[in-house]
Design a protein around this motif. Sequence first.
Motif, PDB file in Angstrom:
ATOM      1  N   ALA A   1      -2.135  -3.869   5.583  1.00  0.00           N
ATOM      2  CA  ALA A   1      -2.539  -4.048   6.981  1.00  0.00           C
ATOM      3  C   ALA A   1      -2.253  -2.804   7.825  1.00  0.00           C
ATOM      4  N   GLN A   2      -1.271  -2.019   7.443  1.00  0.00           N
ATOM      5  CA  GLN A   2      -0.883  -0.836   8.208  1.00  0.00           C
ATOM      6  C   GLN A   2      -1.476   0.458   7.650  1.00  0.00           C
ATOM      7  N   LEU A   3      -2.110   0.400   6.492  1.00  0.00           N
ATOM      8  CA  LEU A   3      -2.531   1.621   5.803  1.00  0.00           C
ATOM      9  C   LEU A   3      -3.455   2.510   6.633  1.00  0.00           C
ATOM     10  N   ASP A   4      -4.506   1.968   7.203  1.00  0.00           N
ATOM     11  CA  ASP A   4      -5.433   2.794   7.983  1.00  0.00           C
ATOM     12  C   ASP A   4      -4.740   3.412   9.199  1.00  0.00           C
ATOM     13  N   THR A   5      -3.909   2.628   9.858  1.00  0.00           N
ATOM     14  CA  THR A   5      -3.161   3.141  11.014  1.00  0.00           C
ATOM     15  C   THR A   5      -2.197   4.234  10.581  1.00  0.00           C
ATOM     16  N   LEU A   6      -1.514   4.024   9.442  1.00  0.00           N
ATOM     17  CA  LEU A   6      -0.585   5.026   8.918  1.00  0.00           C
ATOM     18  C   LEU A   6      -1.310   6.335   8.605  1.00  0.00           C
ATOM     19  N   VAL A   7      -2.427   6.252   7.904  1.00  0.00           N
ATOM     20  CA  VAL A   7      -3.176   7.462   7.534  1.00  0.00           C
ATOM     21  C   VAL A   7      -3.631   8.210   8.792  1.00  0.00           C
ATOM     22  N   ALA A   8      -4.127   7.492   9.767  1.00  0.00           N
ATOM     23  CA  ALA A   8      -4.568   8.135  11.016  1.00  0.00           C
ATOM     24  C   ALA A   8      -3.390   8.781  11.750  1.00  0.00           C
ATOM     25  N   ARG A   9      -2.287   8.071  11.847  1.00  0.00           N
ATOM     26  CA  ARG A   9      -1.111   8.601  12.559  1.00  0.00           C
ATOM     27  C   ARG A   9      -0.528   9.792  11.816  1.00  0.00           C
ATOM     28  N   LEU A  10      -0.475   9.704  10.504  1.00  0.00           N
ATOM     29  CA  LEU A  10       0.012  10.822   9.697  1.00  0.00           C
ATOM     30  C   LEU A  10      -0.852  12.056   9.925  1.00  0.00           C
ATOM     31  N   GLY A  11      -2.146  11.866  10.037  1.00  0.00           N
ATOM     32  CA  GLY A  11      -3.054  12.977  10.337  1.00  0.00           C
ATOM     33  C   GLY A  11      -2.776  13.595  11.698  1.00  0.00           C
ATOM     34  N   GLU A  12      -2.431  12.770  12.681  1.00  0.00           N
ATOM     35  CA  GLU A  12      -2.094  13.273  14.025  1.00  0.00           C
ATOM     36  C   GLU A  12      -0.792  14.072  14.023  1.00  0.00           C
ATOM     37  N   LEU A  13       0.198  13.607  13.260  1.00  0.00           N
ATOM     38  CA  LEU A  13       1.522  14.225  13.270  1.00  0.00           C
ATOM     39  C   LEU A  13       1.658  15.414  12.325  1.00  0.00           C
TER      40      LEU A  13
ATOM     41  N   ALA B   1       0.853  -1.190   0.000  1.00  0.00           N
ATOM     42  CA  ALA B   1       0.000   0.000   0.000  1.00  0.00           C
ATOM     43  C   ALA B   1       0.886   1.236   0.000  1.00  0.00           C
ATOM     44  N   LEU B   2       0.313   2.348  -0.403  1.00  0.00           N
ATOM     45  CA  LEU B   2       1.012   3.632  -0.438  1.00  0.00           C
ATOM     46  C   LEU B   2       0.141   4.700   0.205  1.00  0.00           C
ATOM     47  N   ALA B   3       0.785   5.712   0.727  1.00  0.00           N
ATOM     48  CA  ALA B   3       0.089   6.905   1.216  1.00  0.00           C
ATOM     49  C   ALA B   3       0.858   8.113   0.715  1.00  0.00           C
ATOM     50  N   TYR B   4       0.145   9.200   0.502  1.00  0.00           N
ATOM     51  CA  TYR B   4       0.750  10.428  -0.008  1.00  0.00           C
ATOM     52  C   TYR B   4       0.275  11.603   0.835  1.00  0.00           C
ATOM     53  N   ALA B   5       1.189  12.546   1.053  1.00  0.00           N
ATOM     54  CA  ALA B   5       0.822  13.805   1.713  1.00  0.00           C
ATOM     55  C   ALA B   5       1.821  14.889   1.322  1.00  0.00           C
ATOM     56  N   PRO B   6       1.346  16.115   1.091  1.00  0.00           N
ATOM     57  CA  PRO B   6       2.246  17.245   0.881  1.00  0.00           C
ATOM     58  C   PRO B   6       2.581  17.906   2.218  1.00  0.00           C
ATOM     59  N   PHE B   7       3.766  18.508   2.277  1.00  0.00           N
ATOM     60  CA  PHE B   7       4.244  19.217   3.465  1.00  0.00           C
ATOM     61  C   PHE B   7       4.757  20.593   3.049  1.00  0.00           C
ATOM     62  N   ALA B   8       4.805  21.507   3.996  1.00  0.00           N
ATOM     63  CA  ALA B   8       5.275  22.867   3.723  1.00  0.00           C
ATOM     64  C   ALA B   8       6.777  22.915   3.458  1.00  0.00           C
ATOM     65  N   ASP B   9       7.528  22.011   4.094  1.00  0.00           N
ATOM     66  CA  ASP B   9       8.987  22.043   3.945  1.00  0.00           C
ATOM     67  C   ASP B   9       9.588  20.658   4.139  1.00  0.00           C
ATOM     68  N   ARG B  10      10.832  20.524   3.677  1.00  0.00           N
ATOM     69  CA  ARG B  10      11.545  19.249   3.737  1.00  0.00           C
ATOM     70  C   ARG B  10      11.797  18.815   5.184  1.00  0.00           C
TER      71      ARG B  10
ATOM     72  N   PRO C   1       1.634  18.834  10.380  1.00  0.00           N
ATOM     73  CA  PRO C   1       1.508  20.199  10.896  1.00  0.00           C
ATOM     74  C   PRO C   1       0.346  21.010  10.308  1.00  0.00           C
ATOM     75  N   TYR C   2      -0.218  20.607   9.181  1.00  0.00           N
ATOM     76  CA  TYR C   2      -1.342  21.345   8.593  1.00  0.00           C
ATOM     77  C   TYR C   2      -2.609  21.096   9.405  1.00  0.00           C
ATOM     78  N   ASP C   3      -3.482  22.106   9.449  1.00  0.00           N
ATOM     79  CA  ASP C   3      -4.787  21.943  10.094  1.00  0.00           C
ATOM     80  C   ASP C   3      -5.651  20.938   9.333  1.00  0.00           C
ATOM     81  N   THR C   4      -5.578  20.995   8.011  1.00  0.00           N
ATOM     82  CA  THR C   4      -6.352  20.096   7.155  1.00  0.00           C
ATOM     83  C   THR C   4      -5.413  19.469   6.128  1.00  0.00           C
ATOM     84  N   PRO C   5      -4.636  18.475   6.540  1.00  0.00           N
ATOM     85  CA  PRO C   5      -3.681  17.873   5.608  1.00  0.00           C
ATOM     86  C   PRO C   5      -4.384  17.029   4.543  1.00  0.00           C
ATOM     87  N   ALA C   6      -3.848  17.069   3.338  1.00  0.00           N
ATOM     88  CA  ALA C   6      -4.365  16.240   2.243  1.00  0.00           C
ATOM     89  C   ALA C   6      -3.605  14.915   2.279  1.00  0.00           C
ATOM     90  N   ILE C   7      -4.188  13.919   2.928  1.00  0.00           N
ATOM     91  CA  ILE C   7      -3.552  12.615   3.078  1.00  0.00           C
ATOM     92  C   ILE C   7      -4.394  11.596   2.324  1.00  0.00           C
TER      93      ILE C   7
END
Length: 114
Positions: free
Chosen positions: A71-83, A12-21, A85-91
């Motif tokens: 198996a980890q995708l839902d957990t990853l997406v949720a954790r990525l949302g918690e970590l 599985a894959l997940a994608y998200a943009p960030f403000a900086d490296r 920095p954006y208020d509304t991250p596009a994950i």
Amino acid sequence: MTREWVSGVHAALAYAPFADRESAREIAARLLEEKLITCANIMPGIESVFEWQGSCSSEVEVGVLFKTTAAQLDTLVARLGELHPYDTPAILGWHCDAAYPATLEWLAQTTQAG
């Protein structure tokens, strides 16, 4: 490439943009430490054009592609949302239809699924 899965592991894959490296690397390192991902590909200098609060906006961001197991995708997406920095991250996350067998073994060995 194959649809055959190694030891029941699905890619599985997940994608998200960030403000900086820096923030992208920091979160990728944390997710690696937590064994939610096997790898993060950090792609600097992407231009995002989007609608936000009724206006068209454009920003230069850092895109990150996270490699994991289904198996980890839902957990990853949720954790990525918690970590994130954006208020509304596009994950976004999705299951892969095909993966090289050695890649599946790597995923299984380095995530909590392994």
